[in-house]
Design a protein around this motif. Structure first.
Motif, PDB file in Angstrom:
ATOM      1  N   ASP A  43     -35.192  32.646  18.181  1.00  0.00           N
ATOM      2  CA  ASP A  43     -34.009  32.561  17.310  1.00  0.00           C
ATOM      3  C   ASP A  43     -34.269  33.228  15.953  1.00  0.00           C
ATOM      4  O   ASP A  43     -33.384  33.907  15.416  1.00  0.00           O
ATOM      5  CB  ASP A  43     -33.612  31.103  17.088  1.00  0.00           C
ATOM      6  N   LEU A  44     -35.459  33.029  15.404  1.00  0.00           N
ATOM      7  CA  LEU A  44     -35.812  33.647  14.123  1.00  0.00           C
ATOM      8  C   LEU A  44     -35.752  35.168  14.228  1.00  0.00           C
ATOM      9  O   LEU A  44     -35.187  35.853  13.361  1.00  0.00           O
ATOM     10  CB  LEU A  44     -37.212  33.185  13.701  1.00  0.00           C
ATOM     11  N   LEU A  45     -36.318  35.693  15.285  1.00  0.00           N
ATOM     12  CA  LEU A  45     -36.312  37.149  15.478  1.00  0.00           C
ATOM     13  C   LEU A  45     -34.897  37.669  15.726  1.00  0.00           C
ATOM     14  O   LEU A  45     -34.499  38.706  15.179  1.00  0.00           O
ATOM     15  CB  LEU A  45     -37.221  37.529  16.647  1.00  0.00           C
ATOM     16  N   GLU A  46     -34.133  36.943  16.530  1.00  0.00           N
ATOM     17  CA  GLU A  46     -32.811  37.430  16.953  1.00  0.00           C
ATOM     18  C   GLU A  46     -31.769  37.329  15.844  1.00  0.00           C
ATOM     19  O   GLU A  46     -30.917  38.224  15.700  1.00  0.00           O
ATOM     20  CB  GLU A  46     -32.350  36.640  18.176  1.00  0.00           C
ATOM     21  N   THR A  47     -31.815  36.260  15.055  1.00  0.00           N
ATOM     22  CA  THR A  47     -30.742  36.030  14.079  1.00  0.00           C
ATOM     23  C   THR A  47     -31.073  36.510  12.675  1.00  0.00           C
ATOM     24  O   THR A  47     -30.165  36.741  11.879  1.00  0.00           O
ATOM     25  CB  THR A  47     -30.381  34.532  14.008  1.00  0.00           C
ATOM     26  N   VAL A  48     -32.357  36.674  12.364  1.00  0.00           N
ATOM     27  CA  VAL A  48     -32.742  37.092  11.005  1.00  0.00           C
ATOM     28  C   VAL A  48     -33.388  38.475  11.007  1.00  0.00           C
ATOM     29  O   VAL A  48     -32.876  39.421  10.407  1.00  0.00           O
ATOM     30  CB  VAL A  48     -33.706  36.065  10.356  1.00  0.00           C
ATOM     31  N   VAL A  49     -34.504  38.597  11.699  1.00  0.00           N
ATOM     32  CA  VAL A  49     -35.299  39.830  11.596  1.00  0.00           C
ATOM     33  C   VAL A  49     -34.577  41.020  12.220  1.00  0.00           C
ATOM     34  O   VAL A  49     -34.431  42.081  11.586  1.00  0.00           O
ATOM     35  CB  VAL A  49     -36.679  39.627  12.254  1.00  0.00           C
ATOM     36  N   TYR A  50     -34.127  40.865  13.446  1.00  0.00           N
ATOM     37  CA  TYR A  50     -33.535  41.985  14.197  1.00  0.00           C
ATOM     38  C   TYR A  50     -32.329  42.612  13.482  1.00  0.00           C
ATOM     39  O   TYR A  50     -32.315  43.833  13.234  1.00  0.00           O
ATOM     40  CB  TYR A  50     -33.168  41.479  15.587  1.00  0.00           C
ATOM     41  N   ALA A 101     -37.444  52.241  13.700  1.00  0.00           N
ATOM     42  CA  ALA A 101     -36.582  52.368  14.879  1.00  0.00           C
ATOM     43  C   ALA A 101     -37.337  51.962  16.139  1.00  0.00           C
ATOM     44  O   ALA A 101     -36.753  51.381  17.063  1.00  0.00           O
ATOM     45  CB  ALA A 101     -36.064  53.804  14.995  1.00  0.00           C
ATOM     46  N   ARG A 102     -38.631  52.235  16.174  1.00  0.00           N
ATOM     47  CA  ARG A 102     -39.442  51.785  17.310  1.00  0.00           C
ATOM     48  C   ARG A 102     -39.457  50.261  17.367  1.00  0.00           C
ATOM     49  O   ARG A 102     -39.428  49.656  18.446  1.00  0.00           O
ATOM     50  CB  ARG A 102     -40.874  52.328  17.171  1.00  0.00           C
ATOM     51  N   GLY A 103     -39.480  49.629  16.192  1.00  0.00           N
ATOM     52  CA  GLY A 103     -39.386  48.179  16.145  1.00  0.00           C
ATOM     53  C   GLY A 103     -38.104  47.672  16.776  1.00  0.00           C
ATOM     54  O   GLY A 103     -38.089  46.647  17.463  1.00  0.00           O
ATOM     55  N   LEU A 104     -37.011  48.397  16.549  1.00  0.00           N
ATOM     56  CA  LEU A 104     -35.736  48.022  17.168  1.00  0.00           C
ATOM     57  C   LEU A 104     -35.804  48.176  18.685  1.00  0.00           C
ATOM     58  O   LEU A 104     -35.216  47.375  19.422  1.00  0.00           O
ATOM     59  CB  LEU A 104     -34.606  48.902  16.630  1.00  0.00           C
ATOM     60  N   ASP A 105     -36.520  49.190  19.141  1.00  0.00           N
ATOM     61  CA  ASP A 105     -36.625  49.425  20.583  1.00  0.00           C
ATOM     62  C   ASP A 105     -37.307  48.257  21.301  1.00  0.00           C
ATOM     63  O   ASP A 105     -36.906  47.870  22.408  1.00  0.00           O
ATOM     64  CB  ASP A 105     -37.417  50.707  20.862  1.00  0.00           C
ATOM     65  N   VAL A 106     -38.349  47.708  20.686  1.00  0.00           N
ATOM     66  CA  VAL A 106     -39.149  46.689  21.383  1.00  0.00           C
ATOM     67  C   VAL A 106     -38.678  45.263  21.097  1.00  0.00           C
ATOM     68  O   VAL A 106     -39.069  44.332  21.814  1.00  0.00           O
ATOM     69  CB  VAL A 106     -40.651  46.821  21.022  1.00  0.00           C
ATOM     70  N   MET A 107     -37.843  45.075  20.082  1.00  0.00           N
ATOM     71  CA  MET A 107     -37.478  43.710  19.675  1.00  0.00           C
ATOM     72  C   MET A 107     -36.771  42.912  20.780  1.00  0.00           C
ATOM     73  O   MET A 107     -37.100  41.742  20.985  1.00  0.00           O
ATOM     74  CB  MET A 107     -36.622  43.750  18.414  1.00  0.00           C
ATOM     75  N   PRO A 108     -35.788  43.469  21.509  1.00  0.00           N
ATOM     76  CA  PRO A 108     -35.142  42.665  22.555  1.00  0.00           C
ATOM     77  C   PRO A 108     -36.129  42.133  23.600  1.00  0.00           C
ATOM     78  O   PRO A 108     -36.010  40.991  24.052  1.00  0.00           O
ATOM     79  CB  PRO A 108     -34.133  43.634  23.171  1.00  0.00           C
ATOM     80  N   THR A 109     -37.106  42.958  23.976  1.00  0.00           N
ATOM     81  CA  THR A 109     -38.116  42.506  24.936  1.00  0.00           C
ATOM     82  C   THR A 109     -38.957  41.386  24.344  1.00  0.00           C
ATOM     83  O   THR A 109     -39.270  40.390  25.023  1.00  0.00           O
ATOM     84  CB  THR A 109     -39.030  43.678  25.354  1.00  0.00           C
ATOM     85  N   THR A 110     -39.330  41.538  23.066  1.00  0.00           N
ATOM     86  CA  THR A 110     -40.126  40.504  22.401  1.00  0.00           C
ATOM     87  C   THR A 110     -39.361  39.182  22.356  1.00  0.00           C
ATOM     88  O   THR A 110     -39.913  38.111  22.650  1.00  0.00           O
ATOM     89  CB  THR A 110     -40.490  40.946  20.970  1.00  0.00           C
ATOM     90  N   ILE A 111     -38.091  39.248  22.008  1.00  0.00           N
ATOM     91  CA  ILE A 111     -37.255  38.040  21.953  1.00  0.00           C
ATOM     92  C   ILE A 111     -37.188  37.388  23.343  1.00  0.00           C
ATOM     93  O   ILE A 111     -37.348  36.165  23.473  1.00  0.00           O
ATOM     94  CB  ILE A 111     -35.854  38.386  21.439  1.00  0.00           C
TER      95      ILE A 111
END
Length: 303
Positions: free
Chosen positions: A201-208, A178-188
């Motif tokens: 795009d890889l992070l936003e469309t696949v990983v996230y 869940a912490r990964g979900l918290d920081v992912m938008p900033t990383t993208i």
């Protein structure tokens, strides 16, 4: 019993494969065979198979303490982008092992239903795909897995919960993921701002989006264990239907499960959870604010 390999035996083969590329490939093959019914048994009830304390790993990645890790930067330079992707590749390599470990370590031991195995097989397959795609992207950025130091904090916390499935689900899948979900938008956003739309795009469309489903799986089986403990004579189908039911249908039971989550996190996780929280992604995974806000850092300025 026939000589057919069970899923737990196959999971142990993945865990005992040192090369992360081979590990991801083997895991994908095992997952496909399970999902297609070519592996039919989750485990052999007559076998007690040892699960390694530490999965096989190559020694080409220099490991350091989390406190000694160099700063990753904000993706404004190629060096920073390489460092962030390298960190993500390392995390995904451990996520593969974590997914197969929960199957091998707890599936038979806790008499988990078949759906448990299927859920975490899907998680394992996703993590393998994430690893492979991010490792390929790292090469496109002119680097490779092992070029930079990394830390094994994720596995350290897995070992701290190696004897307690409830704690493993809470800490690994409902706190760390869940912490990964918290920081992912900033990383993208950082990759986009740095001009690296391919990684973004890889992070936003696949990983996230897939990581949201992984958090949901952790929460689902945490709830299942709590309900099974409270209603030991209920069948799996009934328990799983209750897990999937609207929480509002039984506020007292939901409150009891949430309190158990709070107690488990406090017992197995150092310190409070750190906001800001990605409320939308957490909600999509099934976490309302009642799950995490009471565990958060208190805002002393508001006092």
């Amino acid at each position: 019993m026939s000589g057919e390999e069970s899923l737990v035996e196959a999971a142990l083969r993945v865990l005992n494969t040192a090369d992360p590329v081979e590990k991801a490939s083997l895991g994908d093959d095992v997952a496909n065979r399970w999902l297609q019914g070519l592996i039919s048994r989750p485990y052999d009830p007559s076998l007690d198979l040892p699960v390694p304390d530490r999965p096989a790993r190559l020694t080409n990645v220099k490991l350091v303490s989390p406190s000694l890790m160099p700063k990753l930067g904000k993706a404004g330079s190629l060096q920073s982008r390489q460092a962030i992707v390298h960190s993500l590749v390392h995390t995904e390599s451990w996520a593969i092992d974590l997914s197969w470990d929960i199957i091998a370590r707890f599936g038979k031991q806790e008499s988990m239903p078949r759906e448990f195995f299927t859920d975490f097989v899907k998680v394992a397959q996703d993590e393998g795909r994430h690893f492979s795609m991010l490792a390929a992207r790292l090469k496109e950025l002119g680097s490779f897995y092992g070029a930079l130091p990394a830390h094994d904090g994720l596995w350290d916390s897995a070992m701290a919960t190696s004897k307690d499935l409830l704690a493993r689900l809470a800490i690994e899948h409902c706190v760390h993921e869940a912490r990964g979900l918290d920081v992912m938008p900033t990383t993208i956003s950082r990759f986009r701002n740095g001009g690296d739309n391919e990684t973004a795009d890889l992070l936003e469309t696949v990983v996230y989006p897939e990581e949201i489903t992984h958090c949901a799986a952790g929460l689902k089986w945490f709830k299942y264990l709590c309900l099974r403990s409270r209603n030991p004579n209920s069948g799996d189908d009934l328990l799983l239907s209750q897990v999937g039911a609207n929480a509002a249908e039984d506020d007292d039971e939901e409150e009891e499960v949430v309190q158990k989550f709070h107690d488990t996190v406090k017992a197995h996780f150092r310190g409070p959870l750190k906001p800001p929280f990605n409320a939308a992604a957490r909600k999509a995974a099934g976490f309302g604010p009642q799950w995490y806000e009471p565990l958060a850092v208190k805002d002393v300025s508001a006092q």
